[in-house]
Design a protein around this motif. Structure first.
Motif, PDB file in Angstrom:
ATOM      1  N   GLY A 270      52.998   0.526  36.524  1.00 50.78           N
ATOM      2  CA  GLY A 270      53.392  -0.026  37.809  1.00 50.78           C
ATOM      3  C   GLY A 270      52.864   0.739  39.007  1.00 50.78           C
ATOM      4  N   PHE A 271      52.030   1.753  38.767  1.00 55.24           N
ATOM      5  CA  PHE A 271      51.449   2.550  39.842  1.00 55.24           C
ATOM      6  C   PHE A 271      49.929   2.395  39.829  1.00 55.24           C
ATOM      7  CE2 PHE A 271      55.533   4.382  39.084  1.00 55.24           C
ATOM      8  CZ  PHE A 271      55.954   4.917  40.295  1.00 55.24           C
ATOM      9  N   ASP A 272      49.327   2.498  41.016  1.00 54.54           N
ATOM     10  CA  ASP A 272      47.877   2.541  41.135  1.00 54.54           C
ATOM     11  C   ASP A 272      47.461   3.968  41.472  1.00 54.54           C
ATOM     12  OD1 ASP A 272      47.320  -0.181  40.644  1.00 54.54           O
ATOM     13  OD2 ASP A 272      47.871  -0.689  42.704  1.00 54.54           O
ATOM     14  N   TYR A 273      46.287   4.354  40.983  1.00 51.20           N
ATOM     15  CA  TYR A 273      45.796   5.718  41.174  1.00 51.20           C
ATOM     16  C   TYR A 273      44.332   5.697  41.585  1.00 51.20           C
ATOM     17  CZ  TYR A 273      49.870   6.796  38.245  1.00 51.20           C
ATOM     18  OH  TYR A 273      51.136   6.879  37.724  1.00 51.20           O
ATOM     19  N   ARG A 274      43.981   6.590  42.483  1.00 50.06           N
ATOM     20  CA  ARG A 274      42.582   6.874  42.774  1.00 50.06           C
ATOM     21  C   ARG A 274      42.346   8.351  42.465  1.00 50.06           C
ATOM     22  NH1 ARG A 274      42.710   2.798  47.257  1.00 50.06           N
ATOM     23  NH2 ARG A 274      40.978   1.377  46.819  1.00 50.06           N
ATOM     24  N   VAL A 275      41.604   8.619  41.415  1.00 50.24           N
ATOM     25  CA  VAL A 275      41.282  10.001  41.063  1.00 50.24           C
ATOM     26  C   VAL A 275      40.111  10.426  41.945  1.00 50.24           C
ATOM     27  CG1 VAL A 275      40.590  11.599  39.252  1.00 50.24           C
ATOM     28  CG2 VAL A 275      42.094   9.662  38.706  1.00 50.24           C
ATOM     29  N   LEU A 276      40.415  11.190  42.981  1.00 50.84           N
ATOM     30  CA  LEU A 276      39.383  11.603  43.923  1.00 50.84           C
ATOM     31  C   LEU A 276      38.446  12.624  43.286  1.00 50.84           C
ATOM     32  CD1 LEU A 276      41.655  11.942  47.092  1.00 50.84           C
ATOM     33  CD2 LEU A 276      40.313   9.951  46.359  1.00 50.84           C
ATOM     34  N   PHE A 277      39.047  13.633  42.629  1.00 55.34           N
ATOM     35  CA  PHE A 277      38.269  14.669  41.954  1.00 55.34           C
ATOM     36  C   PHE A 277      39.047  15.152  40.739  1.00 55.34           C
ATOM     37  CE2 PHE A 277      37.717  15.262  46.616  1.00 55.34           C
ATOM     38  CZ  PHE A 277      36.419  14.781  46.719  1.00 55.34           C
ATOM     39  N   SER A 278      38.325  15.533  39.693  1.00 57.02           N
ATOM     40  CA  SER A 278      38.978  16.139  38.534  1.00 57.02           C
ATOM     41  C   SER A 278      37.920  16.731  37.616  1.00 57.02           C
ATOM     42  CB  SER A 278      39.825  15.113  37.765  1.00 57.02           C
ATOM     43  OG  SER A 278      39.009  14.317  36.926  1.00 57.02           O
ATOM     44  N   PRO A 279      38.309  17.661  36.729  1.00 52.97           N
ATOM     45  CA  PRO A 279      37.341  18.237  35.790  1.00 52.97           C
ATOM     46  C   PRO A 279      36.737  17.216  34.828  1.00 52.97           C
ATOM     47  CG  PRO A 279      39.258  19.656  35.989  1.00 52.97           C
ATOM     48  CD  PRO A 279      39.600  18.374  36.695  1.00 52.97           C
ATOM     49  N   THR A 280      37.453  16.114  34.563  1.00 50.52           N
ATOM     50  CA  THR A 280      36.945  15.131  33.604  1.00 50.52           C
ATOM     51  C   THR A 280      36.269  13.936  34.267  1.00 50.52           C
ATOM     52  OG1 THR A 280      39.112  14.053  33.518  1.00 50.52           O
ATOM     53  CG2 THR A 280      38.655  15.747  31.871  1.00 50.52           C
ATOM     54  N   THR A 281      36.192  13.927  35.611  1.00 53.76           N
ATOM     55  CA  THR A 281      35.482  12.838  36.289  1.00 53.76           C
ATOM     56  C   THR A 281      34.401  13.425  37.191  1.00 53.76           C
ATOM     57  OG1 THR A 281      37.188  12.745  38.032  1.00 53.76           O
ATOM     58  CG2 THR A 281      37.415  11.227  36.169  1.00 53.76           C
ATOM     59  N   VAL A 282      34.708  13.657  38.462  1.00 48.96           N
ATOM     60  CA  VAL A 282      33.695  14.172  39.383  1.00 48.96           C
ATOM     61  C   VAL A 282      34.263  15.264  40.281  1.00 48.96           C
ATOM     62  CG1 VAL A 282      32.392  12.010  39.467  1.00 48.96           C
ATOM     63  CG2 VAL A 282      34.212  12.412  41.133  1.00 48.96           C
ATOM     64  N   GLY A 283      33.379  16.172  40.708  1.00 47.99           N
ATOM     65  CA  GLY A 283      33.641  17.019  41.855  1.00 47.99           C
ATOM     66  C   GLY A 283      34.417  18.297  41.672  1.00 47.99           C
ATOM     67  N   SER A 284      35.206  18.433  40.613  1.00 50.42           N
ATOM     68  CA  SER A 284      36.078  19.593  40.500  1.00 50.42           C
ATOM     69  C   SER A 284      35.889  20.294  39.163  1.00 50.42           C
ATOM     70  CB  SER A 284      37.542  19.175  40.641  1.00 50.42           C
ATOM     71  OG  SER A 284      38.401  20.274  40.431  1.00 50.42           O
ATOM     72  N   HIS A 285      35.900  21.616  39.199  1.00 50.68           N
ATOM     73  CA  HIS A 285      35.812  22.412  37.980  1.00 50.68           C
ATOM     74  C   HIS A 285      37.190  22.657  37.359  1.00 50.68           C
ATOM     75  CE1 HIS A 285      31.546  23.920  38.434  1.00 50.68           C
ATOM     76  NE2 HIS A 285      31.772  23.340  39.592  1.00 50.68           N
ATOM     77  N   TYR A 286      38.232  22.727  38.206  1.00 54.83           N
ATOM     78  CA  TYR A 286      39.528  23.185  37.711  1.00 54.83           C
ATOM     79  C   TYR A 286      40.700  22.270  38.075  1.00 54.83           C
ATOM     80  CZ  TYR A 286      36.778  27.454  37.242  1.00 54.83           C
ATOM     81  OH  TYR A 286      35.796  28.353  36.915  1.00 54.83           O
ATOM     82  N   MET A 287      40.700  21.702  39.270  1.00 55.23           N
ATOM     83  CA  MET A 287      41.870  20.979  39.767  1.00 55.23           C
ATOM     84  C   MET A 287      41.660  19.468  39.743  1.00 55.23           C
ATOM     85  SD  MET A 287      42.657  23.408  43.082  1.00 55.23           S
ATOM     86  CE  MET A 287      40.940  23.332  43.645  1.00 55.23           C
ATOM     87  N   LYS A 288      42.775  18.761  39.745  1.00 56.87           N
ATOM     88  CA  LYS A 288      42.771  17.301  39.817  1.00 56.87           C
ATOM     89  C   LYS A 288      43.444  16.889  41.121  1.00 56.87           C
ATOM     90  CE  LYS A 288      43.915  13.305  36.884  1.00 56.87           C
ATOM     91  NZ  LYS A 288      44.530  12.922  35.583  1.00 56.87           N
ATOM     92  N   PHE A 289      42.830  15.957  41.844  1.00 55.97           N
ATOM     93  CA  PHE A 289      43.299  15.532  43.163  1.00 55.97           C
ATOM     94  C   PHE A 289      43.356  14.012  43.135  1.00 55.97           C
ATOM     95  CE2 PHE A 289      42.651  16.324  47.965  1.00 55.97           C
ATOM     96  CZ  PHE A 289      43.840  17.027  48.086  1.00 55.97           C
TER      97      PHE A 289
END
Length: 262
Positions: free
Chosen positions: A25-44
């Motif tokens: 029931g929630f929508d999410y936009r993964v801005l950055f994460s270690p398993t997608t793009v942009g981040s080595h350590y954190m998920k935003f």
């Protein structure tokens, strides 16, 4: 499966161009994460919840910090209910099961930072399981942004919601920063990188000889050890939500090993 892109130069993304995912029931936009793009350590992640939505009960291996940007919600964790109106933030400690209920009659929008995908965290979890260790039992903490005493740096006003050196978090620092027009920081780095979501106003960041224009609705990830000054531009105050892991004990231990050549 989406390929992992962990770049070594800043990555600027427009929020509305980031694909939406849907769950419980929630929508999410993964801005950055270690398993997608942009981040080595954190998920935003930006989270959107419609009135009446309720998530399942679940816990994460690392701390999770959430700041309400619009609407209101209730977080149920450790046998308690925690109200989360606009401009309030909650940190839920590692392994503490939680669920989110959307209250009120408007959409809930929040920015969330976590470190459950961090490779250092994953290695620590594996080691803890081998040794039979469990996280210390802790309870969530809620803080109101305007109740936090700000720090003043180079014309910027930073309110640290949670961090290992203050309250609430063992691994990450989560803050709201205000910059008056013309405010400019010195060139600096973060050993674990930095993630930032601009809420209001404009700024410009310079890194590796490139200029990055930040405005409301844009998110920026700066990789570890990349020098970058930032300057608030335009006529309005620049307001940004940031997350770092400079004070993380796992990060500090990793840097010490690197210096010793281990």
């Amino acid at each position: 499966m989406q390929s992992v892109q962990r770049v070594d130069f800043p990555l600027l993304r427009k929020v509305d161009a980031v694909p939406l995912a849907h769950d419980q029931g929630f929508d999410y936009r993964v801005l950055f994460s270690p398993t997608t793009v942009g981040s080595h350590y954190m998920k935003f992640v930006l989270v959107y919840g419609e009135p009446g939505s309720e998530s399942d009960l679940q816990g994460l291996p690392g701390d999770q910090m959430t700041l309400t940007l619009q609407g209101k919600a209730v977080v149920v964790a450790a046998g308690q209910q925690y109200a989360l109106p606009i401009d309030s933030a909650i940190v839920v400690p590692a392994e503490v099961a939680q669920k989110v209920k959307i209250s009120g009659d408007v959409q809930w929008v929040a920015i969330r930072a976590s470190c459950d995908e961090c490779p250092l965290m994953q290695a620590q979890i594996t080691q803890d399981r081998l040794n039979g260790r469990r996280p210390n039992a802790e309870v969530p903490l809620v803080r109101q942004v305007d109740k936090i005493v700000p720090e003043y740096l180079y014309g910027f006003e930073r309110r640290v919601l949670f961090s290992p050196s203050t309250v609430g978090s063992r691994y990450m620092k989560f803050a709201v920063v205000h910059g008056r027009p013309g405010a400019r920081s010195v060139a600096h780095t973060h050993p674990g990188g930095e993630m930032a979501l601009t809420l209001h106003g404009n700024a410009q960041l310079v890194a590796n000889g490139e200029h990055y224009d930040l405005h409301a609705g844009s998110a920026l990830a700066v990789p570890p050890a990349v020098k970058h000054p930032a300057q608030a531009t335009g006529n309005d105050e620049w307001i940004v939500v940031t997350s770092y892991c400079d004070e993380c004990p796992l990060m500090k231990a990793q840097r010490l090993k690197e210096r010793r050549g281990q």
